[in-house]
Design a protein around this motif. Structure first.
Motif, PDB file in Angstrom:
ATOM      1  N   ALA A 244      20.024  28.718  -7.252  1.00  0.00           N
ATOM      2  CA  ALA A 244      19.398  27.919  -6.205  1.00  0.00           C
ATOM      3  C   ALA A 244      18.921  28.880  -5.108  1.00  0.00           C
ATOM      4  O   ALA A 244      18.472  29.984  -5.410  1.00  0.00           O
ATOM      5  CB  ALA A 244      20.384  26.885  -5.677  1.00  0.00           C
ATOM      6  N   HIS A 245      19.051  28.487  -3.845  1.00  0.00           N
ATOM      7  CA  HIS A 245      18.438  29.282  -2.778  1.00  0.00           C
ATOM      8  C   HIS A 245      19.265  30.503  -2.389  1.00  0.00           C
ATOM      9  O   HIS A 245      18.708  31.532  -2.023  1.00  0.00           O
ATOM     10  CB  HIS A 245      18.216  28.405  -1.549  1.00  0.00           C
ATOM     11  CG  HIS A 245      17.378  29.059  -0.495  1.00  0.00           C
ATOM     12  ND1 HIS A 245      16.050  29.365  -0.680  1.00  0.00           N
ATOM     13  CD2 HIS A 245      17.674  29.510   0.761  1.00  0.00           C
ATOM     14  CE1 HIS A 245      15.553  29.947   0.394  1.00  0.00           C
ATOM     15  NE2 HIS A 245      16.528  30.053   1.285  1.00  0.00           N
ATOM     16  N   TRP A 246      20.593  30.387  -2.435  1.00  0.00           N
ATOM     17  CA  TRP A 246      21.415  31.486  -1.936  1.00  0.00           C
ATOM     18  C   TRP A 246      21.739  32.447  -3.068  1.00  0.00           C
ATOM     19  O   TRP A 246      22.887  32.738  -3.355  1.00  0.00           O
ATOM     20  CB  TRP A 246      22.682  30.958  -1.273  1.00  0.00           C
ATOM     21  CG  TRP A 246      23.086  31.817  -0.120  1.00  0.00           C
ATOM     22  CD1 TRP A 246      23.803  32.970  -0.176  1.00  0.00           C
ATOM     23  CD2 TRP A 246      22.775  31.614   1.258  1.00  0.00           C
ATOM     24  NE1 TRP A 246      23.956  33.514   1.083  1.00  0.00           N
ATOM     25  CE2 TRP A 246      23.339  32.696   1.980  1.00  0.00           C
ATOM     26  CE3 TRP A 246      22.062  30.633   1.952  1.00  0.00           C
ATOM     27  CZ2 TRP A 246      23.223  32.809   3.369  1.00  0.00           C
ATOM     28  CZ3 TRP A 246      21.965  30.750   3.325  1.00  0.00           C
ATOM     29  CH2 TRP A 246      22.539  31.829   4.019  1.00  0.00           C
ATOM     30  N   MET A 247      20.689  32.978  -3.675  1.00  0.00           N
ATOM     31  CA  MET A 247      20.839  33.922  -4.775  1.00  0.00           C
ATOM     32  C   MET A 247      21.573  35.187  -4.346  1.00  0.00           C
ATOM     33  O   MET A 247      22.089  35.940  -5.187  1.00  0.00           O
ATOM     34  CB  MET A 247      19.460  34.284  -5.330  1.00  0.00           C
ATOM     35  CG  MET A 247      19.459  34.920  -6.696  1.00  0.00           C
ATOM     36  SD  MET A 247      17.795  35.367  -7.261  1.00  0.00           S
ATOM     37  CE  MET A 247      17.007  33.765  -7.428  1.00  0.00           C
ATOM     38  N   LEU A 248      21.665  35.418  -3.047  1.00  0.00           N
ATOM     39  CA  LEU A 248      22.335  36.608  -2.539  1.00  0.00           C
ATOM     40  C   LEU A 248      23.827  36.600  -2.826  1.00  0.00           C
ATOM     41  O   LEU A 248      24.467  37.658  -2.807  1.00  0.00           O
ATOM     42  CB  LEU A 248      22.136  36.721  -1.017  1.00  0.00           C
ATOM     43  CG  LEU A 248      20.703  36.678  -0.484  1.00  0.00           C
ATOM     44  CD1 LEU A 248      20.702  36.900   1.005  1.00  0.00           C
ATOM     45  CD2 LEU A 248      19.822  37.680  -1.195  1.00  0.00           C
ATOM     46  N   ALA A 249      24.418  35.419  -3.069  1.00  0.00           N
ATOM     47  CA  ALA A 249      25.870  35.348  -3.226  1.00  0.00           C
ATOM     48  C   ALA A 249      26.320  34.341  -4.277  1.00  0.00           C
ATOM     49  O   ALA A 249      27.519  34.191  -4.479  1.00  0.00           O
ATOM     50  CB  ALA A 249      26.524  35.014  -1.881  1.00  0.00           C
ATOM     51  N   GLU A 250      25.407  33.631  -4.920  1.00  0.00           N
ATOM     52  CA  GLU A 250      25.781  32.673  -5.957  1.00  0.00           C
ATOM     53  C   GLU A 250      26.344  33.394  -7.177  1.00  0.00           C
ATOM     54  O   GLU A 250      26.136  34.602  -7.354  1.00  0.00           O
ATOM     55  CB  GLU A 250      24.556  31.848  -6.362  1.00  0.00           C
ATOM     56  CG  GLU A 250      24.029  30.946  -5.260  1.00  0.00           C
ATOM     57  CD  GLU A 250      22.653  30.375  -5.572  1.00  0.00           C
ATOM     58  OE1 GLU A 250      22.134  29.649  -4.720  1.00  0.00           O
ATOM     59  OE2 GLU A 250      22.115  30.664  -6.661  1.00  0.00           O
ATOM     60  N   THR A 251      27.020  32.663  -8.033  1.00  0.00           N
ATOM     61  CA  THR A 251      27.525  33.243  -9.267  1.00  0.00           C
ATOM     62  C   THR A 251      26.388  33.932 -10.017  1.00  0.00           C
ATOM     63  O   THR A 251      25.335  33.349 -10.249  1.00  0.00           O
ATOM     64  CB  THR A 251      28.140  32.151 -10.154  1.00  0.00           C
ATOM     65  OG1 THR A 251      29.211  31.526  -9.435  1.00  0.00           O
ATOM     66  CG2 THR A 251      28.673  32.740 -11.454  1.00  0.00           C
ATOM     67  N   GLY A 252      26.597  35.196 -10.355  1.00  0.00           N
ATOM     68  CA  GLY A 252      25.569  35.980 -11.022  1.00  0.00           C
ATOM     69  C   GLY A 252      24.729  36.825 -10.088  1.00  0.00           C
ATOM     70  O   GLY A 252      23.808  37.522 -10.548  1.00  0.00           O
ATOM     71  N   TRP A 253      25.044  36.831  -8.777  1.00  0.00           N
ATOM     72  CA  TRP A 253      24.212  37.588  -7.835  1.00  0.00           C
ATOM     73  C   TRP A 253      24.231  39.086  -8.136  1.00  0.00           C
ATOM     74  O   TRP A 253      23.231  39.784  -7.911  1.00  0.00           O
ATOM     75  CB  TRP A 253      24.637  37.333  -6.392  1.00  0.00           C
ATOM     76  CG  TRP A 253      25.987  37.886  -6.003  1.00  0.00           C
ATOM     77  CD1 TRP A 253      27.190  37.258  -6.100  1.00  0.00           C
ATOM     78  CD2 TRP A 253      26.259  39.175  -5.435  1.00  0.00           C
ATOM     79  NE1 TRP A 253      28.207  38.066  -5.645  1.00  0.00           N
ATOM     80  CE2 TRP A 253      27.657  39.252  -5.223  1.00  0.00           C
ATOM     81  CE3 TRP A 253      25.460  40.272  -5.096  1.00  0.00           C
ATOM     82  CZ2 TRP A 253      28.274  40.385  -4.687  1.00  0.00           C
ATOM     83  CZ3 TRP A 253      26.074  41.402  -4.558  1.00  0.00           C
ATOM     84  CH2 TRP A 253      27.466  41.444  -4.355  1.00  0.00           C
ATOM     85  N   GLN A 254      25.347  39.570  -8.672  1.00  0.00           N
ATOM     86  CA  GLN A 254      25.412  41.005  -8.964  1.00  0.00           C
ATOM     87  C   GLN A 254      24.392  41.404 -10.023  1.00  0.00           C
ATOM     88  O   GLN A 254      23.801  42.485  -9.957  1.00  0.00           O
ATOM     89  CB  GLN A 254      26.817  41.390  -9.426  1.00  0.00           C
ATOM     90  CG  GLN A 254      27.903  41.196  -8.374  1.00  0.00           C
ATOM     91  CD  GLN A 254      28.584  39.846  -8.480  1.00  0.00           C
ATOM     92  OE1 GLN A 254      28.022  38.894  -9.035  1.00  0.00           O
ATOM     93  NE2 GLN A 254      29.796  39.752  -7.972  1.00  0.00           N
TER      94      GLN A 254
END
Length: 271
Positions: A244-254
């Motif tokens: 979604a929008h908070w790709m900076l910290a969502e699951t899989g951001w690494q």
């Protein structure tokens, strides 16, 4: 790193070795540099010299009322012009549009746009946004003031794909955003002042855009329209259905971060 674990020193001076490439991170609406904590840490370990800027009015205790996109762009442009060499600019959400405008105005090594707000030719308002924004657009003279979404509104617009335990922590750290800025971002070509325009023909640096298929504040249709406007010769576009929008910290951001690092290695030379 959770949002209640502050690391202010990282944003007062660049991190990393003096000879490494420079990366400037630009946050989005309601945000501060802490949103980049995990990215700054990883980029620094990869040999980049990093700093995450605080946009005008977004520091603790500051007022953002009356500020607009041009004020934000001018502040980051001043910083970029102080650097000895062109930097990589990475922007999230509103910061993505700022990165596009900067790439058209000053030399940059590359630009990375994460869930980026769209330039003027793309009309960005979609029905999926209304549960999170309608109450604020109904406020008289919002463009003169500032606003912060409620927890329910923030969950709908941009926090819904975060782990449940993180949503409250993230919401507590949101700061007010300028009503003028949301109007300037929200109406495409109807923004007659042109503060959301990008002179794409002047962009010479490579650009990469990442978008999330579950994003409610920058819906994927907006991101696709932006990619079409630029064309594949100017913008490499990657879409992720799980984000979604908070790709900076969502699951899989690494994984997204590693992809950005890999892309930068392919398009920018090492010193």
């Amino acid at each position: 790193m959770h949002p209640d674990q502050s690391n202010d020193l990282a944003y007062q001076q660049p991190m990393g070795s003096a000879g490494s490439r420079h990366v400037v991170f630009v946050h989005g609406m309601w945000s501060q540099p802490w949103v980049w904590d995990g990215w700054v840490e990883r980029f620094s370990s990869a040999g980049y010299r990093c700093e995450a800027v605080t946009l005008p009015g977004h520091g603790d205790g500051e007022s953002v009322a009356g500020l607009g996109i041009a004020d934000y762009v001018a502040a980051v442009e001043r910083r970029l012009r102080q650097l000895a060499a062109p930097a990589v600019v990475i922007g999230h959400s509103m910061g993505g549009l700022i990165a596009q405008q900067l790439a058209a105005r000053v030399p940059v090594a590359a630009a990375v746009l994460i869930n980026s707000a769209a330039p003027a030719p793309v009309f960005p308002l979609r029905p999926i946004m209304l549960p999170g924004l309608a109450r604020h657009f109904a406020r008289p003279l919002l463009w003169r003031g500032a606003f912060t979404p409620s927890r329910r509104e923030a969950d709908h617009l941009f926090l819904h794909a975060l782990p449940a335990a993180d949503r409250e922590r993230f919401h507590r750290r949101l700061v007010p955003e300028s009503g003028r800025a949301i109007y300037q971002l929200g109406f495409g070509r109807l923004n007659l002042a042109g503060s959301n325009r990008v002179e794409r023909e002047r962009i010479e640096a490579p650009m990469l855009a990442l978008s999330g298929g579950r994003d409610h504040i920058i819906p994927v249709g907006v991101s696709r329209a932006m990619a079409r406007w630029y064309g594949p010769a100017r913008l490499e576009y990657r879409e992720f259905s799980q984000h979604a929008h908070w790709m900076l910290a969502e699951t899989g951001w690494q994984q997204r971060l590693e992809e950005v690092l890999g892309w930068l290695e392919s398009v920018t030379p090492r010193p």
